[in-house]
Write an enzyme that holds these catalytic residues in place. Structure first.
Site, PDB file in Angstrom:
ATOM      1  N   ASN A  12       1.028  -1.006   0.036  1.00 19.65           N
ATOM      2  CA  ASN A  12       0.177  -0.149  -0.192  1.00 19.65           C
ATOM      3  C   ASN A  12       0.947   1.241  -0.014  1.00 19.65           C
ATOM      4  OD1 ASN A  12      -1.877   1.989   0.629  1.00 19.65           O
ATOM      5  ND2 ASN A  12      -2.295   1.272   2.387  1.00 19.65           N
ATOM      6  N   TRP A  13       1.013   1.843  -1.179  1.00 17.87           N
ATOM      7  CA  TRP A  13       2.076   2.900  -1.129  1.00 17.87           C
ATOM      8  C   TRP A  13       1.569   4.083  -0.569  1.00 17.87           C
ATOM      9  CZ3 TRP A  13       4.152   2.424  -7.121  1.00 17.87           C
ATOM     10  CH2 TRP A  13       4.614   1.070  -7.182  1.00 17.87           C
ATOM     11  N   LYS A  14       0.141   4.156  -0.311  1.00 21.97           N
ATOM     12  CA  LYS A  14      -0.406   5.603   0.185  1.00 21.97           C
ATOM     13  C   LYS A  14      -0.120   6.761  -0.915  1.00 21.97           C
ATOM     14  CE  LYS A  14      -0.294   3.301   4.640  1.00 21.97           C
ATOM     15  NZ  LYS A  14      -0.052   3.538   6.136  1.00 21.97           N
ATOM     16  N   HIS A  98      -9.548   1.129   4.769  1.00 23.73           N
ATOM     17  CA  HIS A  98      -8.312   1.535   5.332  1.00 23.73           C
ATOM     18  C   HIS A  98      -8.490   2.562   6.424  1.00 23.73           C
ATOM     19  CE1 HIS A  98      -4.246   2.720   6.470  1.00 23.73           C
ATOM     20  NE2 HIS A  98      -3.845   1.777   5.632  1.00 23.73           N
ATOM     21  N   GLU A 100      -6.868   4.902   7.641  1.00 24.25           N
ATOM     22  CA  GLU A 100      -6.762   6.150   7.281  1.00 24.25           C
ATOM     23  C   GLU A 100      -8.014   6.892   6.548  1.00 24.25           C
ATOM     24  OE1 GLU A 100      -3.067   5.741   5.507  1.00 24.25           O
ATOM     25  OE2 GLU A 100      -2.073   5.312   7.349  1.00 24.25           O
ATOM     26  N   GLU A 170      -5.410  -4.649  10.745  1.00 21.72           N
ATOM     27  CA  GLU A 170      -4.585  -3.641  10.721  1.00 21.72           C
ATOM     28  C   GLU A 170      -4.754  -2.856  11.986  1.00 21.72           C
ATOM     29  OE1 GLU A 170      -2.200  -2.598   6.841  1.00 21.72           O
ATOM     30  OE2 GLU A 170      -4.135  -1.262   7.303  1.00 21.72           O
ATOM     31  N   GLY A 176       2.607   2.503  10.887  1.00 23.64           N
ATOM     32  CA  GLY A 176       3.437   3.622  10.641  1.00 23.64           C
ATOM     33  C   GLY A 176       4.252   4.006  11.988  1.00 23.64           C
ATOM     34  N   SER A 216       3.563  -2.033  10.523  1.00 21.84           N
ATOM     35  CA  SER A 216       5.069  -1.862  10.750  1.00 21.84           C
ATOM     36  C   SER A 216       5.478  -3.293  10.518  1.00 21.84           C
ATOM     37  CB  SER A 216       5.279  -1.534  12.204  1.00 21.84           C
ATOM     38  OG  SER A 216       4.937  -0.172  12.311  1.00 21.84           O
ATOM     39  N   GLY A 237       2.901  -0.981   4.413  1.00 21.84           N
ATOM     40  CA  GLY A 237       2.947   0.329   4.000  1.00 21.84           C
ATOM     41  C   GLY A 237       4.465   0.820   3.738  1.00 21.84           C
TER      42      GLY A 237
HETATM   43  P1  PGA Z   1       2.736   0.400   7.565  1.00 25.74           P
HETATM   44  O1  PGA Z   1       1.351   0.783   6.922  1.00 25.74           O
HETATM   45  O2  PGA Z   1       3.285  -1.000   7.138  1.00 25.74           O
HETATM   46  O3  PGA Z   1       3.506   1.813   7.164  1.00 25.74           O
HETATM   47  O4  PGA Z   1       2.713   0.436   9.166  1.00 25.74           O
HETATM   48  C1  PGA Z   1       0.599  -0.456   6.980  1.00 25.74           C
HETATM   49  C2  PGA Z   1      -0.853   0.029   6.178  1.00 25.74           C
HETATM   50  O5  PGA Z   1      -1.209   1.244   6.652  1.00 25.74           O
HETATM   51  O6  PGA Z   1      -1.321  -0.559   5.465  1.00 25.74           O
END
Ligand code: PGA
Length: 254
Positions: A12-14, A98, A100, A170, A176, A216, A237
């Site tokens: 997931n490149w966001k 997600h 976010e 998640e 993150g 993470s 991520g």
């Molecule tokens: P992260 O993000 O690996 O940077 O913790 C995972 C995600 O939000 O899908």
């Protein structure tokens, strides 16, 4: 990991990577991915890089995913993208719900449910994200929160429709932050989610659903997480923005 379910690792490149940056990253992933046939690899770039990444991975086994989409077919929805628009680019996966999107953009379980239904009707694999906040975990509400998200987000989706669905657990406190759930903590929630699916769609289908862990994940912790019986890969991520780290995580699922 259970050998009856093919592990799936998605990046997931966001909101990262211009087209030029995306192409550089994909070139390196492609070079390394030829060795990783036992894992389904999916890349989820931002909308603006979907076309370029689609062209770059064409003819490989790497799958393409979007990070969001709208549930309606078309119309006055400024800033949104439809399932047909994704399908046209050979995009076969879409991340839905997600944390976010939920936290920063107010996405509800009801919206998640509509999106999942549209994704399924459009032959897209929805990657449905659920997870609790740190506060909820500390208040022993993890299972209650996950239950609500799973039951409402996947409401009215029958066992015969469920096969393309991919779940992602998640924990928000792990996204993150560098704070990963321990393999035991993650496995406990994955098992709980599979139990909920069993109530909803029956044991036979529930056993086929892949549940990714996200939050993470790094090359150093991936193997132990993916080794758990109900963890079928990861949603990655930060580490997905580095080809070597991402491919090390993919290979940890082999
Ligand atoms: P992260 O993000 O690996 O940077 O913790 C995972 C995600 O939000 O899908």
């Amino acid at each position: 990991m259970n050998t009856n379910r093919k592990p799936i690792v998605a990046g997931n490149w966001k909101m990262n990577n211009t087209v030029a940056e995306a192409l550089a990253l994909v070139a390196e992933i492609k070079r390394q991915a030829a060795e990783s046939k036992g894992v389904e690899i999916v890349l989820c770039p931002p909308f603006t890089a979907l076309q370029a990444v689609s062209n770059a991975i064409s003819g490989t086994a790497i799958g393409l995913g979007a990070q969001n989409m709208h549930w309606e077919k078309a119309g006055a929805f400024t800033g949104e993208v439809s399932a047909a628009m994704l399908r046209e680019l050979y995009c076969h996966y879409v991340i839905i719900g997600h944390s976010e999107r939920r936290t920063l953009f107010g996405e509800t379980d009801a919206a998640v449910n509509r999106k999942v239904k549209t994704a399924l009707a459009s032959n897209l694999h929805p990657i449905v994200c659920v997870g609790e906040t740190l506060q909820q975990r500390q208040a022993n509400q993890t299972e209650a929160v996950i239950r609500t998200q799973v039951l409402n987000g996947l409401k009215d989706i029958g066992p015969d429709q469920f096969t393309p669905v991919i779940m992602a657990y998640e924990p928000i406190w792990a996204i993150g932050t560098g704070m990963t759930a321990t393999p035991d903590q993650a496995q406990a929630v994955h098992k709980f989610i599979r139990g909920l699916l069993q109530e909803m769609i029956g044991e036979r289908v529930a056993q086929t659903v892949r549940i990714q862990y996200g939050g993470s994940v790094k090359p150093a912790n991936a193997r132990e997480l993916f080794h758990q019986p109900d963890i079928d890969g990861g949603l990655i991520g930060g580490a997905a923005l580095d080809a070597d780290a991402f491919m090390a995580i993919v290979n940890a699922a082999l």
